[in-house]
Write an enzyme that holds these catalytic residues in place. Structure first.
Site, short mmCIF file in Angstrom:
data_model
loop_
_atom_site.label_atom_id
_atom_site.label_comp_id
_atom_site.label_asym_id
_atom_site.label_seq_id
_atom_site.Cartn_x
_atom_site.Cartn_y
_atom_site.Cartn_z
N SER A 193 38.82 -15.85 -14.48
CA SER A 193 39.63 -15.02 -15.39
C SER A 193 39.84 -13.64 -14.78
O SER A 193 38.93 -13.08 -14.16
CB SER A 193 38.88 -14.87 -16.72
OG SER A 193 39.42 -13.80 -17.47
N TYR A 249 46.41 -12.33 -16.01
CA TYR A 249 47.11 -11.69 -17.12
C TYR A 249 48.01 -10.68 -16.44
O TYR A 249 47.55 -9.94 -15.55
CB TYR A 249 46.15 -10.96 -18.05
CG TYR A 249 45.35 -11.87 -18.95
CD1 TYR A 249 45.98 -12.72 -19.84
CD2 TYR A 249 43.97 -11.83 -18.94
CE1 TYR A 249 45.25 -13.54 -20.69
CE2 TYR A 249 43.23 -12.65 -19.79
CZ TYR A 249 43.88 -13.50 -20.65
OH TYR A 249 43.16 -14.30 -21.48
N THR A 255 48.42 -16.94 -17.49
CA THR A 255 48.31 -17.08 -18.95
C THR A 255 49.32 -16.12 -19.55
O THR A 255 49.23 -14.90 -19.35
CB THR A 255 46.88 -16.73 -19.43
OG1 THR A 255 45.97 -17.61 -18.76
CG2 THR A 255 46.73 -16.91 -20.92
N LYS A 289 49.50 -21.64 -17.89
CA LYS A 289 48.46 -22.10 -18.81
C LYS A 289 48.86 -21.77 -20.25
O LYS A 289 49.24 -20.63 -20.54
CB LYS A 289 47.14 -21.40 -18.47
CG LYS A 289 45.98 -21.72 -19.41
CD LYS A 289 44.67 -21.18 -18.88
CE LYS A 289 43.49 -21.50 -19.77
NZ LYS A 289 43.30 -20.53 -20.86
N HIS A 349 44.16 -22.59 -25.40
CA HIS A 349 43.13 -21.62 -25.03
C HIS A 349 41.88 -21.76 -25.91
O HIS A 349 41.27 -20.78 -26.32
CB HIS A 349 43.68 -20.19 -25.09
CG HIS A 349 44.98 -20.02 -24.36
ND1 HIS A 349 45.10 -20.15 -22.99
CD2 HIS A 349 46.23 -19.76 -24.81
CE1 HIS A 349 46.37 -19.97 -22.63
NE2 HIS A 349 47.07 -19.73 -23.72
N ARG A 393 34.07 -23.18 -23.20
CA ARG A 393 32.79 -22.89 -23.89
C ARG A 393 31.60 -23.66 -23.31
O ARG A 393 30.51 -23.07 -23.20
CB ARG A 393 32.93 -23.15 -25.38
CG ARG A 393 33.86 -22.17 -26.08
CD ARG A 393 33.96 -22.48 -27.57
NE ARG A 393 34.91 -21.61 -28.24
CZ ARG A 393 36.22 -21.82 -28.27
NH1 ARG A 393 36.76 -22.87 -27.65
NH2 ARG A 393 37.02 -20.99 -28.93
C1 LIG Z 1 34.62 -16.63 -24.10
C2 LIG Z 1 35.97 -17.11 -23.66
C3 LIG Z 1 36.80 -16.27 -22.94
C4 LIG Z 1 38.05 -16.72 -22.49
N1 LIG Z 1 38.81 -15.90 -21.71
C5 LIG Z 1 39.96 -16.38 -21.20
C6 LIG Z 1 40.71 -15.61 -20.27
O1 LIG Z 1 40.31 -14.53 -19.86
N2 LIG Z 1 41.88 -16.12 -19.82
C7 LIG Z 1 42.36 -17.34 -20.23
O2 LIG Z 1 43.43 -17.77 -19.79
N3 LIG Z 1 41.65 -18.10 -21.11
C8 LIG Z 1 40.48 -17.66 -21.56
N4 LIG Z 1 39.73 -18.46 -22.39
C9 LIG Z 1 40.22 -19.81 -22.73
C10 LIG Z 1 39.72 -20.83 -21.69
O3 LIG Z 1 40.36 -20.63 -20.45
C11 LIG Z 1 40.04 -22.27 -22.12
O4 LIG Z 1 41.42 -22.40 -22.35
C12 LIG Z 1 39.28 -22.69 -23.36
O5 LIG Z 1 37.97 -22.17 -23.39
C13 LIG Z 1 39.21 -24.20 -23.40
O6 LIG Z 1 38.66 -24.64 -24.59
P1 LIG Z 1 37.11 -25.03 -24.76
O7 LIG Z 1 36.38 -23.76 -24.88
O8 LIG Z 1 37.15 -25.83 -26.01
O9 LIG Z 1 36.70 -25.83 -23.54
C14 LIG Z 1 38.48 -18.04 -22.82
C15 LIG Z 1 37.62 -18.88 -23.53
C16 LIG Z 1 36.38 -18.43 -23.94
C17 LIG Z 1 35.46 -19.39 -24.67
#
Ligand SMILES: Cc1cc2nc3c(=O)[nH]c(=O)nc-3n(C[C@H](O)[C@H](O)[C@H](O)COP(=O)(O)O)c2cc1C
Length: 399
Positions: free
Chosen positions: A147, A170, A196, A269, A293, A348
């Site tokens: 990220s 981003y 994203t 994404k 996301h 997660r």
């Molecule tokens: C704590 C956290 C922070 C996240 N930060 C970003 C991020 O900085 N950029 C992004 O594109 N997605 C971010 N996501 C989304 C993840 O890339 C991903 O799409 C998502 O966690 C997938 O779902 P899941 O948690 O059910 O596996 C984040 C998810 C979590 C849990």
């Protein structure tokens, strides 16, 4: 707060509620915990175990930041429920005794079709943060999706791990900053740019908890990206700077522009609509991540897995198709492959594992999912990833 992009950390006046997350916070929590007796191992054996360990290890606001979803968490809940609605129909007596889980995504050979999704704020989850996750992915032979807001610079992540890495962007409003960041990722050896495009997290738990990045973390994050912020800025100035630094109003032109500044493969994404997938393919994008996301953005959108088949049909192999949101078991990976994904990403599950046990935790969760997928492939007669097919599923869809 969320991804630290367009964040709104200083919302005053929130009542101090329990902060208990309503959905995946209940993952395993509603079940009466069994006592861990002499014959039972305290070793985590699945994602839920890591979630419990993370909850015990982290301050509640940080655990909630990882775990909760937007507003009513309808999408968050549906992400896992939708996987559970899909049933596998395994053919018997297939004579398959070995499964090869390796696959190639955008020219990168990886040991299994499971990647780490970009996750912000990892230095809050464990002292080694994103460095541990990057190393865990490399040890497991898969791709680390970094990220923009992970808590480290591209150079730090590259120095920590020579495994395959993608950089999630981003887009800063200042295109000079954006260009230099992409160039630095390229020089540091990242193999693809994942854009994203949708911003704006609104998570009630984070607002109640007044979850905010500690000042040094926010300062480092903005500097890692390449913004010119100085230590003399007040907290309010820093927050305001972060609020306006990112481009909330992107259009498809961003991909034409990216093509002019990098030769790296580019993925988008957050795709949930077949017509957006078609547009991405027509622009020559290299990959599509079908994703909501993890239910952290607009609530009320469909589970990614429910959109996957239509989107894969639209793409017709002209771009890589990946999926995330709700993957918790090897059987979920099998279902996604059967519906047309080339690979999945997890968010997660590894954030919890990182909080529980650093690099070893990340490695472990990947190995557990690998074992589960292998068993699912053997049980359905699939000797390799390519042979996982739609005919293995009974039905899909919300009804
Ligand atoms: C704590 C956290 C922070 C996240 N930060 C970003 C991020 O900085 N950029 C992004 O594109 N997605 C971010 N996501 C989304 C993840 O890339 C991903 O799409 C998502 O966690 C997938 O779902 P899941 O948690 O059910 O596996 C984040 C998810 C979590 C849990």
């Amino acid at each position: 707060m969320g991804t630290f992009v367009g964040s709104d950390p200083a919302r005053a006046g929130m009542t101090d509620d329990t902060g208990e997350p309503q959905s995946e916070g209940d993952c395993g929590e509603n079940q009466t915990p069994k006592p861990v007796g002499a014959s039972q191992s305290a070793e985590p054996v699945n994602v839920q175990d890591f979630q419990r360990l993370a909850k015990a290890a982290l301050p509640a606001p940080t655990y909630d930041y990882i775990t909760t979803g937007s507003t009513d968490e309808v999408t968050l809940r549906d992400n896992t429920a939708a996987f559970q609605r899909i049933k596998i129909l395994p053919p018997l007596l297939t004579g398959v005794a070995k499964a090869d889980l390796s696959t190639t995504i955008l020219g990168e050979r990886i040991s299994m079709p499971i990647l780490l999704a970009p996750v912000a704020g990892q230095s809050l989850f464990h002292r080694d943060g994103g460095l541990a996750s990057a190393r865990g992915a490399a040890r497991a032979g898969t791709i680390f999706g970094m990220s923009s807001s992970v808590g480290n610079s591209v150079e730090e992540i590259a120095a920590a791990s020579d495994g395959p890495k993608w950089f999630q962007l981003y887009v800063p409003k200042d295109r000079g900053v954006a260009r230099r960041l992409v160039e630095r990722a390229d020089r540091a050896g990242f193999k693809a740019i994942v854009v994203t495009v949708d911003l704006g997290e609104r998570k009630d738990a984070d607002r109640r908890n007044r979850f905010a990045l500690p000042r040094p973390t926010l300062l480092k994050h903005l500097r890692d990206v390449g913004f010119d912020v100085h230590a003399g800025m007040s907290d309010a100035e820093l927050t305001a700077f972060n609020e306006q630094a990112w481009d909330p109003a992107l259009s498809w032109e961003i991909f034409d522009w990216l093509r002019t500044i990098t030769k790296l493969p580019v993925l988008i994404k957050g795709v949930l609509r077949p017509d957006d997938a078609r547009k991405a393919v027509s622009l020559g994008l290299d990959g599509i991540v079908v994703s909501n996301h993890g239910g952290r953005r607009l609530d009320g959108v469909p589970a990614s897995i429910d959109q996957l088949e239509q989107i894969a049909q639209e793409v017709q192999g002209k771009a890589a198709v990946l999926l995330d949101s709700g993957v918790r078991r090897g059987t979920d990976v099998l279902k996604a492959l059967a519906l047309g994904a080339d690979a999945v990403l997890i968010g997660r599950p590894y954030a919890w594992a990182l909080a529980a046990d650093g690099e070893a935790g990340v490695r472990k969760i990947l190995e557990l999912l690998r074992e589960e997928l292998e068993l699912a492939m053997l049980s359905t007669g699939c000797p390799d990833v390519k042979s996982v097919h739609r005919s293995l599923l009974q039905k899909i869809g919300p009804n």
